[in-house]
Design an enzyme around this catalytic site. Structure first.
Site, PDB file in Angstrom:
ATOM      1  N   CYS A 198       0.880  -1.353   0.059  1.00 48.01           N
ATOM      2  CA  CYS A 198       0.086  -0.121  -0.274  1.00 48.01           C
ATOM      3  C   CYS A 198       0.836   1.299   0.169  1.00 48.01           C
ATOM      4  CB  CYS A 198      -0.782  -0.104   1.076  1.00 48.01           C
ATOM      5  SG  CYS A 198      -0.134  -0.499   2.930  1.00 48.01           S
ATOM      6  N   HIS A 206       0.152   7.189   5.180  1.00 47.10           N
ATOM      7  CA  HIS A 206       1.359   6.202   5.631  1.00 47.10           C
ATOM      8  C   HIS A 206       2.741   6.732   5.057  1.00 47.10           C
ATOM      9  CE1 HIS A 206       2.839   1.915   6.619  1.00 47.10           C
ATOM     10  NE2 HIS A 206       3.778   2.764   7.089  1.00 47.10           N
TER      11      HIS A 206
END
Length: 232
Positions: free
Chosen positions: A67, A117
């Site tokens: 991801c 993130h």
């Protein structure tokens, strides 16, 4: 024509309008388990409407199977091998231009609500505004080692016995906050302001699987189709 090459009249009316841009990201969402891609059980009315009024892609591929590198590639327009973001613990360099930098320079307000993130001290990478604090570490504690893996093994989160309902989950509350802040941002832009680039990024449907009871109940009387696994 004017000596400077500009036509007479209202210069503002002839200037091109800068469109607003909204990107919605869901983590680990399987396309074939949504209405636009033909699933008859899963209820996705808003996605169905978007697909009906827009465009769907029958062949779309992530630039990376993880991801964080996939998001870095999407924002920079470069492959992981060209920016050095190979895994979820890799640093995206602060001097690597992103689409946010380019749009900011064009007068856009670049805003982020939800999961992204980023690893390292730069937690913006061209976003001028982050609406909620990330719940991912900014340092390198995600670097894996044989002795002490952080995070721990994900595999057990995928077994059926681990699925349970409930809203008291940090990831669900994080998504609710991201959703709420994004809506507030959009409402504020209905009245005034520069053009915007807004990215709303949800943690779910990423495991662990803790669906709120109201969504679980929607499927209580349905029989999902079980994939046909080849022998062996």
């Amino acid at each position: 024509n004017n000596p400077d090459g500009q036509s007479k009249g209202n210069k503002e009316s002839s200037a091109p309008t800068k469109p607003n841009v909204l990107i919605v990201v869901a983590d680990q969402l399987v396309p074939m388990l949504t209405g636009p891609y033909g699933n008859s059980i899963v209820r996705t009315p808003h996605m169905d409407q978007l697909a009906k009024e827009g465009v769907t892609f029958l062949s779309a591929y992530s630039p990376n199977p993880l991801c964080a590198p996939a998001r870095a590639s999407m924002l920079t327009g470069k492959y992981s091998s060209n920016i050095g973001v190979y895994d979820n613990a890799a640093l995206l360099a602060a001097d690597e231009p992103t689409v946010c930098h380019s749009l900011y320079n064009l007068g856009y307000e670049t805003a982020l609500s939800g999961k992204v993130h980023f690893v390292g001290p730069d937690q913006f990478h061209g976003f001028s505004k982050r609406m909620i604090q990330s719940h991912y570490p900014t340092d390198f504690q995600w670097v894996k080692s044989r002795e002490n893996k952080v995070p721990k093994q994900h595999a057990l989160n995928y077994v059926g016995s681990d699925i349970h309902t409930g809203t008291k989950n940090s990831n669900y509350e994080f998504d609710e906050s991201a959703h709420r802040e994004a809506i507030q941002f959009l409402k504020s832009k209905e009245r005034k302001g520069n053009p915007f680039f807004l990215m709303v990024s949800y943690n779910f449907p990423h495991e662990p699987f803790y669906p709120p009871q109201k969504y679980w109940d929607m499927y209580a009387k349905t029989e999902p189709e079980i994939p046909d696994f080849p022998e062996g």
